[in-house]
Design a protein around this motif. Structure first.
Motif, PDB file in Angstrom:
ATOM      1  N   THR A   1       9.788   9.957  14.975  1.00 58.65           N
ATOM      2  CA  THR A   1       9.236  10.940  14.047  1.00 58.65           C
ATOM      3  C   THR A   1       8.397  10.275  12.968  1.00 58.65           C
ATOM      4  OG1 THR A   1      11.062  10.886  12.444  1.00 58.65           O
ATOM      5  CG2 THR A   1      11.317  12.342  14.362  1.00 58.65           C
ATOM      6  N   ILE A   2       7.537  11.067  12.336  1.00 55.48           N
ATOM      7  CA  ILE A   2       6.724  10.538  11.247  1.00 55.48           C
ATOM      8  C   ILE A   2       7.592  10.254  10.018  1.00 55.48           C
ATOM      9  CG2 ILE A   2       4.512  11.481  11.994  1.00 55.48           C
ATOM     10  CD1 ILE A   2       4.958  13.818  10.052  1.00 55.48           C
ATOM     11  N   GLU A   3       8.675  11.000   9.841  1.00 61.01           N
ATOM     12  CA  GLU A   3       9.563  10.724   8.711  1.00 61.01           C
ATOM     13  C   GLU A   3      10.178   9.331   8.829  1.00 61.01           C
ATOM     14  OE1 GLU A   3       9.993  15.261   9.342  1.00 61.01           O
ATOM     15  OE2 GLU A   3       9.785  13.473  10.582  1.00 61.01           O
ATOM     16  N   GLU A   4      10.573   8.956  10.049  1.00 57.20           N
ATOM     17  CA  GLU A   4      11.118   7.614  10.264  1.00 57.20           C
ATOM     18  C   GLU A   4      10.084   6.557   9.895  1.00 57.20           C
ATOM     19  OE1 GLU A   4      14.004   8.693  14.089  1.00 57.20           O
ATOM     20  OE2 GLU A   4      12.125   7.619  14.372  1.00 57.20           O
ATOM     21  N   THR A   5       8.843   6.778  10.323  1.00 56.86           N
ATOM     22  CA  THR A   5       7.790   5.810  10.004  1.00 56.86           C
ATOM     23  C   THR A   5       7.613   5.693   8.504  1.00 56.86           C
ATOM     24  OG1 THR A   5       6.627   6.280  12.072  1.00 56.86           O
ATOM     25  CG2 THR A   5       5.366   5.215  10.325  1.00 56.86           C
ATOM     26  N   ALA A   6       7.570   6.818   7.799  1.00 58.39           N
ATOM     27  CA  ALA A   6       7.388   6.784   6.344  1.00 58.39           C
ATOM     28  C   ALA A   6       8.528   6.034   5.666  1.00 58.39           C
ATOM     29  CB  ALA A   6       7.281   8.209   5.805  1.00 58.39           C
TER      30      ALA A   6
ATOM     31  N   ALA B   1       0.817  -1.218   0.000  1.00 61.43           N
ATOM     32  CA  ALA B   1       0.000   0.000   0.000  1.00 61.43           C
ATOM     33  C   ALA B   1       0.851   1.269   0.000  1.00 61.43           C
ATOM     34  CB  ALA B   1      -0.927   0.009   1.205  1.00 61.43           C
ATOM     35  N   THR B   2       0.259   2.331  -0.494  1.00 59.27           N
ATOM     36  CA  THR B   2       0.786   3.677  -0.270  1.00 59.27           C
ATOM     37  C   THR B   2       0.167   4.158   1.024  1.00 59.27           C
ATOM     38  OG1 THR B   2       1.064   4.187  -2.613  1.00 59.27           O
ATOM     39  CG2 THR B   2       0.810   6.062  -1.110  1.00 59.27           C
ATOM     40  N   VAL B   3       1.007   4.568   1.978  1.00 57.77           N
ATOM     41  CA  VAL B   3       0.525   4.868   3.322  1.00 57.77           C
ATOM     42  C   VAL B   3       0.894   6.293   3.726  1.00 57.77           C
ATOM     43  CG1 VAL B   3       0.421   4.094   5.713  1.00 57.77           C
ATOM     44  CG2 VAL B   3       0.939   2.437   3.905  1.00 57.77           C
ATOM     45  N   TYR B   4      -0.120   7.105   3.951  1.00 60.06           N
ATOM     46  CA  TYR B   4       0.090   8.438   4.515  1.00 60.06           C
ATOM     47  C   TYR B   4       0.151   8.268   6.031  1.00 60.06           C
ATOM     48  CZ  TYR B   4      -0.794  10.653   0.027  1.00 60.06           C
ATOM     49  OH  TYR B   4      -0.697  11.065  -1.291  1.00 60.06           O
ATOM     50  N   VAL B   5       1.230   8.728   6.622  1.00 61.10           N
ATOM     51  CA  VAL B   5       1.424   8.583   8.064  1.00 61.10           C
ATOM     52  C   VAL B   5       1.451   9.981   8.688  1.00 61.10           C
ATOM     53  CG1 VAL B   5       2.619   6.394   7.822  1.00 61.10           C
ATOM     54  CG2 VAL B   5       3.966   8.487   7.878  1.00 61.10           C
ATOM     55  N   THR B   6       0.634  10.164   9.704  1.00 62.80           N
ATOM     56  CA  THR B   6       0.538  11.487  10.315  1.00 62.80           C
ATOM     57  C   THR B   6       0.896  11.446  11.790  1.00 62.80           C
ATOM     58  OG1 THR B   6      -1.786  11.288  10.956  1.00 62.80           O
ATOM     59  CG2 THR B   6      -1.326  12.079   8.722  1.00 62.80           C
ATOM     60  N   GLY B   7       1.221  12.609  12.295  1.00 61.81           N
ATOM     61  CA  GLY B   7       1.555  12.791  13.694  1.00 61.81           C
ATOM     62  C   GLY B   7       2.057  14.202  13.879  1.00 61.81           C
ATOM     63  N   ARG B   8       2.399  14.522  15.100  1.00 61.36           N
ATOM     64  CA  ARG B   8       2.841  15.890  15.382  1.00 61.36           C
ATOM     65  C   ARG B   8       4.352  16.035  15.421  1.00 61.36           C
ATOM     66  NH1 ARG B   8      -0.269  16.745  20.879  1.00 61.36           N
ATOM     67  NH2 ARG B   8       0.450  14.581  21.066  1.00 61.36           N
ATOM     68  N   THR B   9       5.064  14.938  15.646  1.00 66.29           N
ATOM     69  CA  THR B   9       6.511  15.014  15.817  1.00 66.29           C
ATOM     70  C   THR B   9       7.245  14.736  14.511  1.00 66.29           C
ATOM     71  OG1 THR B   9       6.418  14.409  18.156  1.00 66.29           O
ATOM     72  CG2 THR B   9       8.503  14.052  17.031  1.00 66.29           C
ATOM     73  N   THR B  10       8.044  15.706  14.091  1.00 70.20           N
ATOM     74  CA  THR B  10       8.885  15.578  12.909  1.00 70.20           C
ATOM     75  C   THR B  10      10.345  15.744  13.338  1.00 70.20           C
ATOM     76  OG1 THR B  10       8.940  17.950  12.410  1.00 70.20           O
ATOM     77  CG2 THR B  10       7.056  16.688  11.563  1.00 70.20           C
ATOM     78  N   ARG B  11      11.232  15.657  12.387  1.00 72.64           N
ATOM     79  CA  ARG B  11      12.648  15.858  12.710  1.00 72.64           C
ATOM     80  C   ARG B  11      12.956  17.300  13.094  1.00 72.64           C
ATOM     81  NH1 ARG B  11      14.137  11.763   7.968  1.00 72.64           N
ATOM     82  NH2 ARG B  11      14.421   9.891   9.247  1.00 72.64           N
ATOM     83  N   GLU B  12      12.047  18.196  12.757  1.00 67.26           N
ATOM     84  CA  GLU B  12      12.255  19.604  13.100  1.00 67.26           C
ATOM     85  C   GLU B  12      11.489  20.036  14.345  1.00 67.26           C
ATOM     86  OE1 GLU B  12      11.543  18.699   9.759  1.00 67.26           O
ATOM     87  OE2 GLU B  12      13.725  18.679   9.531  1.00 67.26           O
ATOM     88  N   ALA B  13      10.457  19.304  14.719  1.00 66.91           N
ATOM     89  CA  ALA B  13       9.619  19.740  15.845  1.00 66.91           C
ATOM     90  C   ALA B  13       9.073  18.541  16.603  1.00 66.91           C
ATOM     91  CB  ALA B  13       8.463  20.592  15.320  1.00 66.91           C
ATOM     92  N   ARG B  14       9.021  18.665  17.922  1.00 64.62           N
ATOM     93  CA  ARG B  14       8.474  17.608  18.769  1.00 64.62           C
ATOM     94  C   ARG B  14       7.142  18.047  19.373  1.00 64.62           C
ATOM     95  NH1 ARG B  14      13.082  14.413  22.333  1.00 64.62           N
ATOM     96  NH2 ARG B  14      14.503  13.922  20.602  1.00 64.62           N
ATOM     97  N   SER B  15       6.289  17.069  19.619  1.00 63.52           N
ATOM     98  CA  SER B  15       5.021  17.338  20.276  1.00 63.52           C
ATOM     99  C   SER B  15       5.245  17.413  21.780  1.00 63.52           C
ATOM    100  CB  SER B  15       4.024  16.211  19.973  1.00 63.52           C
ATOM    101  OG  SER B  15       4.398  15.024  20.680  1.00 63.52           O
ATOM    102  N   GLU B  16       4.146  17.530  22.532  1.00 72.95           N
ATOM    103  CA  GLU B  16       4.229  17.583  23.991  1.00 72.95           C
ATOM    104  C   GLU B  16       4.811  16.303  24.584  1.00 72.95           C
ATOM    105  OE1 GLU B  16      -0.253  16.612  25.353  1.00 72.95           O
ATOM    106  OE2 GLU B  16      -0.063  17.978  23.669  1.00 72.95           O
ATOM    107  N   TYR B  17       4.802  15.225  23.799  1.00 74.74           N
ATOM    108  CA  TYR B  17       5.423  13.979  24.249  1.00 74.74           C
ATOM    109  C   TYR B  17       6.911  14.172  24.516  1.00 74.74           C
ATOM    110  CZ  TYR B  17       2.201  10.028  23.565  1.00 74.74           C
ATOM    111  OH  TYR B  17       1.208   9.106  23.686  1.00 74.74           O
TER     112      TYR B  17
END
Length: 303
Positions: free
Chosen positions: A52-57, A31-47
């Motif tokens: 990161t979502i980039e790692e998941t992708a 499948a082609t999978v769109y993966v979402t979340g708040r934490t990226t390599r440039e910004a972290r969420s309150e967690y």
């Protein structure tokens, strides 16, 4: 063998844990999978965690699919609306929606009565667990129901049967997790006329990044945790519930499950998939028949 080749999936809340495991297995199925979340390599969420979502992708793509990372706060309707518009523009369809948004492990106060539990944290937990799923379904389902056999998976903790008779550690957590099961049932009534299916799904005792950190072990050394918690032997990787979702998404008769509350262990018995180590843990049954029966840890017949 790519049973989901050409299918488009959105795993909402795929930064880590079950969401990441599900995204990877959907990718492994093509499948082609769109993966979402708040934490990226440039910004972290309150967690404030490193995943990161980039790692998941990237893991989705490495598994054989195509991973697309999109930073989204699913409490912000405008961001979710923009996400779905992007999927429609780029793909023209949506076949699988996995609502795995959670983000509240650090808000729960375990075994604390409602009058002592932080009201601010409790209400935030409910917003993260419930409002996010409603907002995402509101915007994503018009695209999903354009084609028959669309699948909605509402991720939760515990089956409907188990949660009906078990207090889930706090009023807020209890509401957060039991509400999702009912939400899946309600969605099932609304999408069935369009030939689509909605289910609730729970993993077992999952070896998420946070759980492994809690026990001070890694995936490679997870068995060391059984010295302190023997029943951890029944645990499973996030990929196990991912394989459950992939099996559902590839089932031409998935409608037989519409509105039902399912578990990774239960579906493994039906579809025949295993965890990455070849085991087939049935955690929900183990919890009742071994843990609650006050029997010593023994996974024979359960894994």
């Amino acid at each position: 063998m790519k049973p989901l080749q050409g299918k488009i999936a959105l795993v909402a809340g795929a930064t880590r844990g079950a969401g990441r495991g599900i995204a990877i297995e959907l990718g492994a199925a093509g499948a082609t999978v769109y993966v979402t979340g708040r934490t990226t390599r440039e910004a972290r969420s309150e967690y404030n965690r490193p995943e990161t979502i980039e790692e998941t992708a990237e893991l989705v793509t490495q598994a054989g699919g195509q991973g697309v990372a999109v930073q989204v706060d699913h409490l912000v309707p405008e961001q979710v609306e923009a996400l779905v518009k992007r999927i429609e523009q780029e793909q023209g369809r949506l076949d699988v929606l996995v609502n795995d948004i959670w983000g509240a492990e650090y808000l729960a106060e375990w075994n604390v009565p409602i009058w002592e539990h932080s009201l601010e944290k409790g209400l935030r937990m409910l917003r993260l667990a419930i409002d996010t799923h409603i907002i995402t379904s509101h915007y994503a389902l018009p695209l999903l129901i354009k084609n028959k056999n669309g699948l909605i998976v509402e991720m939760t903790d515990g089956t409907a049967e188990y949660n009906q008779t078990h207090y889930r550690i706090s009023v807020f957590y209890d509401q957060a997790k039991t509400s999702i099961t009912r939400m899946a049932w309600a969605l099932a009534q609304e999408v069935q006329p369009h030939g689509c299916t909605a289910v609730a799904l729970t993993p077992g005792w999952m070896r998420s990044e946070i759980m492994l950190e809690h026990f001070k072990v890694t995936e490679a050394t997870w068995r060391d945790a059984t010295a302190d918690e023997p029943h951890f032997v029944i645990s499973e990787t996030p990929r196990f519930v991912g394989r459950a979702v992939a099996a559902l998404a590839g089932d031409p008769e998935v409608g037989r499950w519409n509105g039902q509350s399912l578990s990774s262990g239960g579906l493994a018995q039906v579809y025949g998939f295993t965890d990455v180590d070849g085991s087939r843990p049935d955690c929900m049954r183990y919890l009742v028949e071994v843990v609650e029966a006050d029997k010593p840890a023994d996974v024979r017949g359960y894994k």
